[in-house]
Scaffold this active site. Structure first.
Site, PDB file in Angstrom:
ATOM      1  N   ASP A 179      -5.361 -57.031 -40.339  1.00 23.87           N
ATOM      2  CA  ASP A 179      -6.706 -56.580 -39.957  1.00 23.87           C
ATOM      3  C   ASP A 179      -6.578 -55.352 -39.068  1.00 23.87           C
ATOM      4  O   ASP A 179      -6.483 -55.489 -37.858  1.00 23.87           O
ATOM      5  CB  ASP A 179      -7.439 -57.713 -39.242  1.00 23.87           C
ATOM      6  N   HIS A 225      -9.873 -49.789 -41.874  1.00 24.41           N
ATOM      7  CA  HIS A 225      -9.908 -49.263 -40.497  1.00 24.41           C
ATOM      8  C   HIS A 225      -8.535 -49.284 -39.830  1.00 24.41           C
ATOM      9  O   HIS A 225      -7.741 -50.190 -40.040  1.00 24.41           O
ATOM     10  CB  HIS A 225     -10.974 -49.957 -39.650  1.00 24.41           C
ATOM     11  N   HIS A 232      -7.110 -61.812 -35.702  1.00 21.65           N
ATOM     12  CA  HIS A 232      -7.356 -61.557 -34.269  1.00 21.65           C
ATOM     13  C   HIS A 232      -6.411 -62.339 -33.356  1.00 21.65           C
ATOM     14  O   HIS A 232      -6.754 -62.629 -32.214  1.00 21.65           O
ATOM     15  CB  HIS A 232      -8.809 -61.904 -33.893  1.00 21.65           C
ATOM     16  N   GLU A 235     -13.661 -50.087 -35.503  1.00 21.73           N
ATOM     17  CA  GLU A 235     -14.369 -51.129 -36.255  1.00 21.73           C
ATOM     18  C   GLU A 235     -14.508 -52.400 -35.432  1.00 21.73           C
ATOM     19  O   GLU A 235     -15.581 -53.006 -35.370  1.00 21.73           O
ATOM     20  CB  GLU A 235     -13.627 -51.428 -37.571  1.00 21.73           C
ATOM     21  N   GLU A 236     -13.394 -52.807 -34.798  1.00 24.92           N
ATOM     22  CA  GLU A 236     -13.380 -54.124 -34.138  1.00 24.92           C
ATOM     23  C   GLU A 236     -14.381 -54.225 -32.994  1.00 24.92           C
ATOM     24  O   GLU A 236     -14.826 -55.310 -32.637  1.00 24.92           O
ATOM     25  CB  GLU A 236     -11.969 -54.450 -33.628  1.00 24.92           C
TER      26      GLU A 236
END
Lengths: 474, 474
Positions: free
Chosen positions: B303, B291, B435, B337-338
């Site tokens: 990420d 993503h 994150h 996505e997140e």
């Protein structure tokens, strides 16, 4: 802690524990201590075992951690010159009295008073981004509105010299590789003046740490005489690397730095003293020590709350066990270490006359993780005696001796010939947290602190009880 | 990435690599693939070796890292709903076209648009201290001036229920132990509503990570229906532990929380698509994916920049090597996505009719560190074929297969019976940076990215070239 930049230290840092052990053990094998002294030292085993048991498993189990947590949670970081440091010293003096320690007092030391103020760094080109940063101790601030300039990113002082013609009017960003703290910290301590010589307007230095989770680290820097003072701050490994990549791509990098940092008039502080007065030779002294001040980030739990607290708690435990040795044991909680070993320098200078009465001086300032032994500097004979004493710490597996001492606050004593040692502990992650907001109680382990306190209590007791005076080097 | 909360996943996380290998290998030993299929798979070895060599040692060595670094340095973090995410998608579409990939286009997806705004937390009692924090996605903000309230510190939802009478009007601080991401993240995802049920006014949750250098982590949370929505943020391990110690001492804890967080109207975004169109069965498809969106901290390099970039670079490499298989290979760079796997859900729903043509779907979203193999979900027969294919990756030591798939964006496909797998890599430190502002290019290694890209390119090629269709589960 401020580590001395000795090549010897650097070399020793890379030699393994077992190698050290072998080296020293071979030397000690060549020791020929008088048989009665050997027997005397061995006779202290029951007392040392009692100290260890009470500290690690008994009434005092966990107390160093509990007391340290209460202290650092209450005061937070304790920068030299701040009121919070003085309040923390008052608290400790009160605590030392309450626990029945003797000759409790503060001894005045005058400290420099640098304050951080508000600060920020912002990448303006090639895109807008906040840059996490921490200004360095003694740095000047920027004009109001800050300094906005193009940046040049460099990997070394060599590259700085090679590219000197590109430096005027620029912000120099150092993205030096981390080799070791001792080798790499020169970029923090000298980077500003080295860049200012060639006309830089400010410096941003990659933090002196091997590991980062976007964490900037602070610390002290020094301006060279007759060189323009320019603002200096540390940034994260991550942003230093990013700026380096942008520069490698030929992108124009523009940064704004704002720092309200300034140096205010000097203020009075105190080294904090407490003793167990010697039963036979009160004028002869063993010192255990750590520093109470810290940087103004995190909690100063590791640097050096732990060192200060194993020192005072080792005295408390000896006092509670009613162990009064021949000589005096003195705990000194130094002030003003981070800003240039200022408290220790003033104390040691004002106690010059008593120096010959110092039996042994100890310090903890590179972590209070699981102890391995002591890092020692002194005569061969004193080392032989120390090694024999350290054998008594077999129950906590902390018997090792290596050279040299690394305690910054006791260095002046050690350099003048007083036998001295710093705590050698399993501090492989020390610089992850050092001088950052990560230096908190979460780094400290209750059992490791107990072991460190037991080591300090046991060694200081035996050294203070010993029938012979340790020979000085000078 | 958003990890599904399956017990199976949890168990698998604790079983060692070799244990997996043994289990799966035993199963595969029971495979009875037709001899001609085995020979066919083995015949792809020269092609796979060429892919590996070109990716790891040849013309494409280091390109995934370089392209990813250029991308994340240019755009920084790319939160769903933001203009920067759309600019990043435009940049990728342009790049995909430039590298000669086929059927390059964006497919619309509508994303929720949560914005952080300014935010802060301040300890007011027992002393004044800034508390580092990151508000959670979908959290409501506070009124202007914030919420000032006493805090209660809890270790678990059990303790919350036991002490429910103390909760009304308080800020609930969760200082839960970190067990694993999957087990512990429930405090982040559900903590606000669980506390609001008993009258809490806000929650501060210890960040979901095993290691901290005073680093807060963000992520998504969910409000339960008909429960008052209260502000929710994560704080550092260090501050959660400090507040817990203060509470244990019976100290009064008062905190002010200010958050401008709000949800704005939904915005249009795009899943980014590029293909190598199949030579014989263009309607049959192998998917590689990651993503493009990220949280609004760090650079979103891990990420999931890494996952997106090994996907597109594997197509670029196959294209450059002129490897056009029977079936189509499609790279999908997911959006949103997140914020709840939003882009993938809309794409998969709108492509339901083509589902039976999916040969194999792959995703990378739990790191692009050194690859070990694939985490697979699908039929026994498909697994036997995959395991045989994975043997071709012996040159890069990434031959392992375990169950189940962990790719969040492909889960909906996999749950419907499509054979699918996520990258299994040596990601033991993944949650250190996840994150947080530490999710930057500094986490990524050029060689590891090459290995991951080689694995994705090789497996997608062989799966797309295979003479047989993989059986679906449904």
């Amino acid at each position: 802690m401020k580590v001395k930049f000795r090549i010897a230290v650097l070399l020793l840092c890379f030699i393994s524990k077992s190698t050290f052990g072998d080296t020293i053990d071979n030397e000690v094998d060549q020791c020929s201590l008088p048989e009665n002294l050997v027997k005397e030292i061995e006779s202290y085993a029951p007392t040392v075992n009692k100290i260890i048991n009470e500290t690690v498993n008994g009434l005092y189990k966990g107390t160093t951690w509990q007391e340290l947590a209460t202290f650092v949670d209450k005061f937070g970081p304790r920068l030299s010159g701040s009121q919070v440091l003085e309040s923390a010293i008052d608290y400790m003096l009160d605590k030392l009295v309450k626990h029945g320690l003797e000759n409790v007092h503060g001894e005045e030391a005058v400290l420099p008073h640098w304050v951080r103020g508000k600060e920020s760094a912002t990448l303006l080109q090639p895109r807008v981004k906040d840059i996490a940063m921490l200004g360095l101790g003694y740095s000047v601030g920027t004009p109001t509105g800050g300094i906005t300039a193009l940046a040049i990113v460099l990997k070394s002082f060599d590259e700085l010299r090679q590219r000197r013609n590109e430096v005027p009017g620029k912000i120099v960003v150092y993205n030096q590789d981390f080799v070791s703290y001792e080798e790499t910290v020169i970029y923090r301590s000298r980077g500003a003046s080295e860049a200012a010589k060639f006309g830089a307007v400010a410096v941003l230095i990659r933090s002196i740490t091997p590991v980062s989770i976007y964490s900037p680290h602070t610390g002290m820097m020094t301006y060279q005489p007759n060189i323009t003072k320019i603002p200096a701050a540390c940034i994260t490994i991550e942003d230093a690397a990013m700026l380096n990549r942008m520069a490698d791509r030929g992108e124009t990098i523009m940064i704004n730095i704002r720092m309200e940092a300034q140096s205010l008039p000097a203020v009075k502080s105190r080294n904090t003293i407490a003793e167990i007065i010697g039963a036979e030779n009160p004028e002869k002294v063993v010192v255990v020590s750590g520093h109470l001040d810290s940087w103004d980030v995190g909690q100063g739990a590791m640097d050096d709350g732990g060192g200060a607290f194993i020192s005072w708690n080792s005295l408390r435990i000896l006092k509670a066990l009613n162990l009064r040795p021949r000589r005096t044991i003195r705990a000194i909680l130094w002030t003003g270490e981070e800003i240039g070993i200022v408290g220790a320098h003033q104390y040691i200078q004002s106690h010059k006359a008593d120096r010959q009465n110092l039996q042994f001086v100890m310090e903890s300032d590179i972590g209070t993780f699981t102890p391995i032994g002591l890092a020692f500097t002194g005569s061969k004979e004193a080392q032989c005696i120390l090694k024999k004493i350290m054998n008594l710490l077999e129950p906590i597996n902390a018997t090792m001796v290596r050279n040299p001492n690394e305690g910054p606050d006791i260095t002046e004593w050690v350099d003048s010939g007083v036998p001295g040692a710093s705590l050698w502990n399993d501090n492989g992650k020390y610089f992850w947290y050092h001088h950052s907001n990560g230096d908190t109680m979460s780094v400290e382990d209750p059992h490791a602190l107990d072991l460190c306190a037991a080591l300090f209590a046991a060694v200081s007791y035996v050294m203070a009880q010993l029938s012979v005076d340790l020979p000085h080097n000078n």
